[in-house]
Every structure is written in C-alpha cells, then in structure tokens.
Design an enzyme around this catalytic site. Structure first.
Site, PDB file in Angstrom:
ATOM      1  N   CYS A 176       0.862  -1.202   0.000  1.00 20.86           N
ATOM      2  CA  CYS A 176       0.000   0.000   0.000  1.00 20.86           C
ATOM      3  C   CYS A 176       0.889   1.239   0.000  1.00 20.86           C
ATOM      4  O   CYS A 176       0.589   2.240  -0.658  1.00 20.86           O
ATOM      5  CB  CYS A 176      -0.892   0.042   1.245  1.00 20.86           C
ATOM      6  SG  CYS A 176      -1.881  -1.416   1.543  1.00 20.86           S
ATOM      7  N   HIS A 180       1.011   5.070  -1.405  1.00 21.23           N
ATOM      8  CA  HIS A 180       0.375   5.913  -0.392  1.00 21.23           C
ATOM      9  C   HIS A 180       1.249   6.147   0.834  1.00 21.23           C
ATOM     10  O   HIS A 180       0.721   6.329   1.935  1.00 21.23           O
ATOM     11  CB  HIS A 180      -0.971   5.304   0.027  1.00 21.23           C
ATOM     12  CG  HIS A 180      -1.986   5.282  -1.065  1.00 21.23           C
ATOM     13  ND1 HIS A 180      -2.612   6.430  -1.514  1.00 21.23           N
ATOM     14  CD2 HIS A 180      -2.480   4.262  -1.819  1.00 21.23           C
ATOM     15  CE1 HIS A 180      -3.454   6.105  -2.486  1.00 21.23           C
ATOM     16  NE2 HIS A 180      -3.388   4.809  -2.699  1.00 21.23           N
ATOM     17  N   ARG A 224     -13.244  -0.294  -2.181  1.00 17.24           N
ATOM     18  CA  ARG A 224     -12.007   0.449  -2.445  1.00 17.24           C
ATOM     19  C   ARG A 224     -10.770  -0.389  -2.103  1.00 17.24           C
ATOM     20  O   ARG A 224      -9.794  -0.421  -2.842  1.00 17.24           O
ATOM     21  CB  ARG A 224     -12.037   1.749  -1.631  1.00 17.24           C
ATOM     22  CG  ARG A 224     -10.828   2.667  -1.742  1.00 17.24           C
ATOM     23  CD  ARG A 224     -10.634   3.209  -3.123  1.00 17.24           C
ATOM     24  NE  ARG A 224      -9.683   2.400  -3.866  1.00 17.24           N
ATOM     25  CZ  ARG A 224      -9.185   2.712  -5.050  1.00 17.24           C
ATOM     26  NH1 ARG A 224      -9.554   3.811  -5.656  1.00 17.24           N
ATOM     27  NH2 ARG A 224      -8.329   1.932  -5.650  1.00 17.24           N
ATOM     28  N   CYS A 228      -7.828  -1.689  -4.613  1.00 18.37           N
ATOM     29  CA  CYS A 228      -6.411  -1.386  -4.343  1.00 18.37           C
ATOM     30  C   CYS A 228      -5.578  -2.661  -4.413  1.00 18.37           C
ATOM     31  O   CYS A 228      -4.514  -2.673  -5.015  1.00 18.37           O
ATOM     32  CB  CYS A 228      -6.247  -0.750  -2.961  1.00 18.37           C
ATOM     33  SG  CYS A 228      -6.415   1.044  -2.968  1.00 18.37           S
TER      34      CYS A 228
END
Lengths: 267, 210
Positions: A176, A180, A224, A228
C-alpha cells in the site's frame, strides 16, 4: 539572520512545491465535487437504507433495529465514525460494512452466502447492505473520526494493519505504501494521499461510502480496498474479512480527530 | 534573539518533517505484528484468476525490505543487490535498442498481472503511471523521476543503454528497495519489449529526446 531567511525561503519552497503537485484537473474536480455534494445522489441510498433498517425481512422476518454497531443495540448516531472497532460477541475487529452484514445474518437469519452473493454495487443494482451502510454513515456526518483504541485487540489491529500496509509482495513488489506512503505523489493525473499522515489518512475515510459518477454506483471502503489490492497485484481479499477491517483500523486511527463529512461523491 | 532561535528551531523541525516524509516507509517493522499480518492475509485472501495465494509469500528481497522498513543493513544490501544483478539476462546478440515508437505504446500500457488479466495477455510497462517520459503525454505520475530527454541529457552511450536495459529488467539490482518492479526478472516484459523501451529513452530520434 541570513540563515533564518534562507530557512524561511526553503520552507516556502517546500510548501509551494507541494501545492503545485495538486494538478489543475484535480482542483477543478474539487470544485465540481463541492457543488455536487450539495445534492449528492448518495442521499437516495441513505433513504433506501433507512427504510430497510426498519423493515422486517429475511427468514426471521426481523428488522435491523436491534443491530449493535458498537454503541449499543439500535444506536446509529456517531457509530460509523467510530469503526472499525472490537466486538466482544464475535471477539474480532469489524468495520461498519462487516457489522451490518453480520446483523443481517444474526438478526434476519440470512446465510452469509446470501448476503454476500453480490458484495458490491454493479449493473444489477445496489445491494441492501450497501444502502444500509450509506444510511448508517450519514448518521455520523459532522462528527469527529474517533476509532477506539482501548481494547487490546484494537491496539493490535492498528499495529497489524500498519504492517499489512507496508508489506511488499507479489510480482511487482508493491505494498500500500508504494503509492500511499509519501507526500505529493501521483499515478498518472491521480493525486495519491499519503495515508501515513493524519490529513492524508483522513482522505481514506472521507468521501466513503461514495457515489461514483462513472457508472453511477454507490461504492464502499470494502470495494475500495478490494480494488487497491487488485492494482497491487495481490490475490483478492475475501469480502468483509477481518484482514480488511484490520487494515482500515490502521488508516482510521491515523485519521482520528478529523471530521467525518458523510457519504461523498467520486469521479 | 530568542525569537530568532525559536524560528530557526521551527524551520529546522519543518524541514526534518518534510524530509522524513520523503523517505519511503518510516522505521523498522515489528516482527510479531508482521507475522500476524501475513497469517491474517493468508487466511483472509483468496486466489482469483492468475493471482494465486503464493503471491503473499515474500522472496528474499521483499522480506529484507519488509523487515527493515526499506532500509536494510549495508552488507545485506550489497549482497542482495549483487544477487539481483546476476539475474539480468542481456540480449544474446548484444543489440539493446528496439523501436522507440513501439516503446511508447508499451510505456502507455499499464495492464497486466492483476486478477482480471488473462494468462495470455502480455503486460505493459505502465511506465507513465510513475514517470514523465515523452513530451506529448501530460498524464504522467510522479512516483518515479522524470525521464524526459533521458538520452539527450545522459549521453547516447553503450554503457547507458546497458544500464537502462538492466534497470528495467531488474531495478532491485541498483536500489534494493526501489519502488520499481523487476519487469524482466518476473517475466512481465519480454526481451523485445525491454529493447523497445530502451529505444524510447535512448534513441536520438525518439520524441523523448527532441
């Protein structure tokens, strides 16, 4: 004094560099979004969800009025902004979506397969649990995000979720954090919030669930996270699995203290 | 004077915070929590299409970067980078340059390796997701550095061609915890595709270098 001036100038430059990373396109969309939020189609799903909450349904012909979202049976106000959290009756962490599915199973008597047969909104329509979630979320509008960290399993979920966030694997070595974990980055034109900071993490909570204009669908945080992980080239998280709730705990706790603005709108 | 000192402290603190945010991933990983995270994912994820559960297993490079918060001890870093360097297979005929126009198409194409992709579909490079490259594509990401005028700036040398080919083949040979995938090593891009991408950056005729 020269040093001071240089330092102040440097700070100014750093701030300016950050601001210019916000593309003009995304600024335009922000304007559009604020206009649309005055009259968000999500309200339609809030209304459907509210009606469903009080309607008797399922093999047990029961409503969801006795559903405990963490603040006691039937208490909806502020519940969404305090989830995921620990639930003693199941001895695990649950996000709002997982808990609503759980209530439809335990109170209304649906099987897990029945409720989750269509997890996300699609061309066929919007599942009841998504409308209920939208209603529940709307009842936290204007309240601070305040995920509890008092139970040991809630603190563990934060720590485990953080590891999951930073865990690189799969054919492309992505985590992730690849997208991010840093400030001011983009994929193509899309700005990427830095989910390791409070204001960045707030963007992972705010606007969800969200009405996506493209396709006209009401989408949730479970959706979501699913998308991802697809782009991360990972295998697929099972719908309403604890792993997703644990990851959402890390991001939600990081966002604690920011104000939840209710169901949002997406491009 | 006191105000001056305070301002300096604030300014310095600001820079430290900003610079800190620039480093990928803060801090070391906690083994107990990491093990729990891996076990939880293995329990709660399912194989879908070409994306099997084996994708949750770390290889040595991933494990080392995961354990160290992307900041491994230097001896381990050097050893693993050398191992990664040894995986790079250069084209047998020694020609590293393909067709830059085809390279542009590969750079544009971000498909591949997700659970929706079919086994036979050749993945693209997805280069524009993270890099500025050609002058005619305004929709580019910023996770990687700008590659605009790459050859023009760095020189059209054989050494640079070899570096670009090798970097695309296995970015971890040069920066162990780089965010960039190992396109050749994992079989995402073929030898011909990598050659086309080398040409995109290194051909003097490529629009990248105009």
């Amino acid at each position: 004094m020269k040093t001071l001036k240089a330092l102040v100038a440097m700070c100014g430059l750093l701030i300016a560099a950050n601001a210019s990373a916000q593309s003009a396109v995304s600024e335009e969309f922000q304007k559009f979004r604020s206009i649309m939020e005055e009259d968000n189609p999500a309200e339609l799903f809030e209304a459907i969800g509210e009606e469903y909450w009080y309607t008797k349904a399922g093999p047990r012909n029961a409503s969801l009025e006795a559903c405990d979202l963490g603040l006691g049976p039937g208490v909806i106000k502020g519940a969404y902004a305090q989830m995921p959290r620990y639930f003693a009756d199941v001895d695990q962490i649950m996000d709002a979506e997982t808990r609503i599915v759980h209530c439809m199973e335990t109170l209304q008597g649906f099987s897990h397969e029945e409720v989750t047969k269509q997890p996300f909104s699609n061309d066929k329509g919007t599942p009841n649990h998504v409308s209920v979630l939208t209603y529940v979320a709307s009842q936290s509008k204007g309240m601070p995000i305040a995920l509890p960290q008092s139970h040991p399993k809630e603190r563990e979920a934060y720590a485990v979720g953080k590891e999951m966030f930073n865990y690189r694997a799969g054919p492309y070595d992505f985590s992730c954090a690849t997208c991010h974990g840093t400030e001011g980055k983009r994929i193509r034109m899309q700005d990427l919030p830095n989910l390791t900071t409070r204001d960045g993490a707030a963007k992972s909570v705010l606007g969800w669930p969200g009405y996506r204009i493209t396709g006209g669908r009401m989408l949730t945080l479970q959706w979501r996270m699913n998308d991802c992980f697809r782009q991360q080239r990972f295998p697929q998280p099972k719908y309403v699995s604890e792993a997703v709730s644990v990851l959402l705990t890390y991001m939600g706790v990081t966002a604690n203290g920011t104000m939840y603005t209710g169901p949002g709108i997406k491009r | 004077m006191k105000t001056y000192k305070t301002l300096t402290t604030i300014a310095l603190a600001g820079i430290v915070v900003v610079l800190g945010a620039c480093a990928s991933n803060g801090g070391q990983s906690d083994k107990v929590s990491r093990d729990k995270a891996i076990a939880l994912m293995k329990r709660d994820f399912k194989a879908t299409g070409i994306a099997g559960l084996e994708r949750l297993d770390e290889d040595q490079v991933q494990a080392t970067c995961n354990h160290s918060g992307n900041n491994p001890p230097s001896d381990e870093l050097i050893r693993l980078q050398q191992e990664q360097l040894a995986t790079i297979k250069l084209p047998a005929d020694g020609n590293l340059m393909g067709d830059w126009k085809n390279g542009e198409k590969i750079a544009q194409n971000g498909r591949g390796f997700t659970w929706r992709d079919k086994p036979g579909n050749a993945p693209g490079g997805g280069c524009y997701n993270c890099h500025q490259i050609g002058p005619n594509e305004a929709s580019f990401g910023s996770i990687g550095t700008s590659l605009y005028q790459f050859g023009k700036i760095r020189g059209y040398t054989a050494e640079m061609q070899k570096y670009v080919y090798s970097k695309i083949y296995n970015a971890k040979a040069f920066n162990l915890c780089s965010e960039m995938p190992r396109f050749g090593y994992v079989g995402a891009l073929s030898e011909a595709q990598i050659k086309d991408l080398v040409a995109l950056l290194m051909d003097p005729e490529s629009e990248v270098n105009k």
